[in-house]
Design an enzyme around this catalytic site. Structure first.
Site, PDB file in Angstrom:
ATOM      1  N   LYS A 141      -2.837   6.374   1.023  1.00  0.00           N
ATOM      2  CA  LYS A 141      -2.812   6.777   2.417  1.00  0.00           C
ATOM      3  C   LYS A 141      -1.667   8.000   2.411  1.00  0.00           C
ATOM      4  CE  LYS A 141      -2.450   4.936   6.909  1.00  0.00           C
ATOM      5  NZ  LYS A 141      -3.738   5.237   7.606  1.00  0.00           N
ATOM      6  N   GLU A 162     -16.238   6.395   4.210  1.00  0.00           N
ATOM      7  CA  GLU A 162     -15.786   5.630   5.324  1.00  0.00           C
ATOM      8  C   GLU A 162     -15.787   6.535   6.427  1.00  0.00           C
ATOM      9  OE1 GLU A 162     -11.532   4.792   4.780  1.00  0.00           O
ATOM     10  OE2 GLU A 162     -11.233   6.343   3.286  1.00  0.00           O
ATOM     11  N   ARG A 183       0.830  -1.219   0.024  1.00  0.00           N
ATOM     12  CA  ARG A 183       0.034  -0.168   0.000  1.00  0.00           C
ATOM     13  C   ARG A 183       0.797   1.236  -0.123  1.00  0.00           C
ATOM     14  NH1 ARG A 183      -4.681   0.395   4.340  1.00  0.00           N
ATOM     15  NH2 ARG A 183      -3.113   0.846   5.622  1.00  0.00           N
TER      16      ARG A 183
HETATM   17  N1  PLP Z   1      -9.544   4.160   6.240  1.00  0.00           N
HETATM   18  C1  PLP Z   1      -8.786   5.196   6.734  1.00  0.00           C
HETATM   19  C2  PLP Z   1      -9.233   6.604   6.273  1.00  0.00           C
HETATM   20  C3  PLP Z   1      -7.430   4.855   7.580  1.00  0.00           C
HETATM   21  O1  PLP Z   1      -6.765   5.986   7.773  1.00  0.00           O
HETATM   22  C4  PLP Z   1      -7.415   3.829   8.056  1.00  0.00           C
HETATM   23  C5  PLP Z   1      -6.466   3.530   8.656  1.00  0.00           C
HETATM   24  O2  PLP Z   1      -5.252   2.906   8.349  1.00  0.00           O
HETATM   25  C6  PLP Z   1      -8.350   2.810   7.578  1.00  0.00           C
HETATM   26  C7  PLP Z   1      -9.273   3.224   6.547  1.00  0.00           C
HETATM   27  C8  PLP Z   1      -7.970   1.161   7.832  1.00  0.00           C
HETATM   28  O3  PLP Z   1      -7.101   0.713   7.138  1.00  0.00           O
HETATM   29  P1  PLP Z   1      -6.086  -0.440   7.940  1.00  0.00           P
HETATM   30  O4  PLP Z   1      -6.954  -1.507   8.141  1.00  0.00           O
HETATM   31  O5  PLP Z   1      -5.334  -0.949   7.028  1.00  0.00           O
HETATM   32  O6  PLP Z   1      -5.618   0.168   8.884  1.00  0.00           O
HETATM   33  C1  COI Z   2      -4.339   3.647  11.228  1.00  0.00           C
HETATM   34  O1  COI Z   2      -5.384   2.978  11.669  1.00  0.00           O
HETATM   35  O2  COI Z   2      -3.238   3.144  11.388  1.00  0.00           O
HETATM   36  C2  COI Z   2      -4.435   4.988  10.849  1.00  0.00           C
HETATM   37  O3  COI Z   2      -3.734   5.476  10.189  1.00  0.00           O
HETATM   38  C3  COI Z   2      -5.437   6.114  11.720  1.00  0.00           C
HETATM   39  C4  COI Z   2      -4.532   7.191  12.258  1.00  0.00           C
HETATM   40  C5  COI Z   2      -4.871   8.197  11.250  1.00  0.00           C
HETATM   41  C6  COI Z   2      -4.832   7.386  13.687  1.00  0.00           C
END
Ligand code: PLP
Ligand code: COI
Length: 342
Positions: A188, A224, A86
């Site tokens: 991200k 989301e 990612r």
């Molecule tokens: N959506 C957003 C905007 C996020 O910042 C996060 C956190 O990382 C997620 C979703 C969840 O992603 P992950 O499960 O890969 O942490």
């Molecule tokens: C995560 O869950 O790793 C995120 O990036 C969320 C963060 C913005 C607090």
């Protein structure tokens, strides 16, 4: 057992919040003239040229993942290969040099090893949050990509993201958009989070835990939550989670889909209309920081949707949460291949 020194920091492991702590050691790797140069640093401060693209034009991206102490005393990372893939999708979107797998993994592993004192021991509901951060740097003025890049990994021991842990939260549908369909919502990058700050503040000032965003084109579909993906569960035990070009593909959500299927649930990944919220008997959000957090209500203008009794976490949400924790703590055979031992 892992071969680390067994001394631990003197912290109240069961009562950690999700906040920054200087643990003393972080990884730094600089890309310059075609090669990477890496070292560990005791300095939490980064000195950058003022013209750096990361500072002026938001040419930066990041990741978030956790290290856990398992029931048997190993220290493991949860699916770091997915974070590597990612961050390089984010890097490509922002015209940044891709990070080689060995640099990314070396960064994670060295940070975990050198901060072993801060990896929460098993059994406290805490973990070591790792933050890989990637910046475009250099002396620059006009709008163009950097040619030098700084990759750093720092960490903090953390407890739950929402202060009450696995307790249902009430969300507010935001009037602001976080990301556009062909923009950067699916990667991200820091700019997405800056764009969500005001929405989040407004929601909190009105007494909600967080904002939830709709699709920017029609404002009728769920995108989301600011830091996690959304899912709902119907009375016939189907887990439904939004597909949208402007949301981040959550590694937790992808994992949850597989776990739900293995638990015999049906799964639908498709656009989810706001109006469909009335069909859900349970709802939740999922992410590395949020883990699985149950949602009791979503308020959109005058309308409030309630899930279940509006007070307690739903039965299936609770089962999914417990199963995910078991996997992350090395207590589940079926998905043990998701753990990377440090
Ligand atoms: N959506 C957003 C905007 C996020 O910042 C996060 C956190 O990382 C997620 C979703 C969840 O992603 P992950 O499960 O890969 O942490
Ligand atoms: C995560 O869950 O790793 C995120 O990036 C969320 C963060 C913005 C607090």
């Amino acid at each position: 057992m892992c071969a680390f020194p067994q001394t631990k920091a003197s912290l109240d492991w069961s009562n950690l919040s999700f906040s920054y702590m200087d643990t003393g050691s972080r990884y730094r790797a600089c890309y310059r003239n075609g090669s990477w140069d890496a070292h560990m640093s005791a300095d939490k401060n980064i000195t950058l040229p003022e013209g750096s693209q990361a500072l002026n034009y938001g040419q930066q991206c990041f990741e978030g993942l956790k290290a856990y102490t398992t029931a048997s005393g190993d220290v493991v990372l949860f699916r770091p290969d997915m974070n590597l893939a990612r961050i390089n999708r984010s890097a490509r979107r922002l015209l940044m040099q891709e990070i080689p797998a060995d640099i990314f993994m070396e960064g994670l592993e060295r940070v975990v090893r050198e901060n072993y004192a801060f990896v929460p021991p098993y059994g406290h509901g805490a973990s070591l949050y790792l933050r890989p951060l990637y910046l475009g740097i250099g002396d620059n003025l006009g709008l163009k990509s950097a040619s030098e890049f700084l990759f750093t990994v720092y960490c903090s021991p953390v407890g739950p993201y929402y202060k009450d842990g696995f307790k249902p939260i009430h969300l507010m549908v935001s009037d602001y958009d976080r990301a556009a369909p062909h923009g950067t919502g699916n990667v991200k990058v820091g700019g997405n989070y800056a764009a969500g700050l005001l929405a989040s503040q407004e929601a909190r000032q009105k007494g909600f835990a967080e904002a939830i965003f709709l699709d920017a084109t029609t404002r009728t579909y769920i995108d989301e939550v600011g830091t996690s993906n959304f899912f709902g569960i119907t009375a016939d035990n189907t887990l439904i989670t939004p597909v949208s070009s402007s949301i981040l593909e959550s590694i937790t959500r992808l994992s949850l889909v597989e776990v739900a299927q293995s638990m015999g649930m049906k799964v639908e990944q498709r656009p989810v209309a706001l109006s469909e919220l009335e069909n859900f008997v349970e709802a939740g959000c999922c992410g590395t920081a949020a883990v699985i957090t149950p949602i009791s209500h979503v308020t959109s203008g005058e309308r409030t949707y309630q899930f279940g009794d509006g007070v307690s976490a739903g039965q299936m949400t609770t089962r999914l949460y417990e199963r995910l924790l078991d996997i992350q703590l090395g207590k589940d055979e079926e998905f043990s291949h998701w753990l990377h031992k440090v």
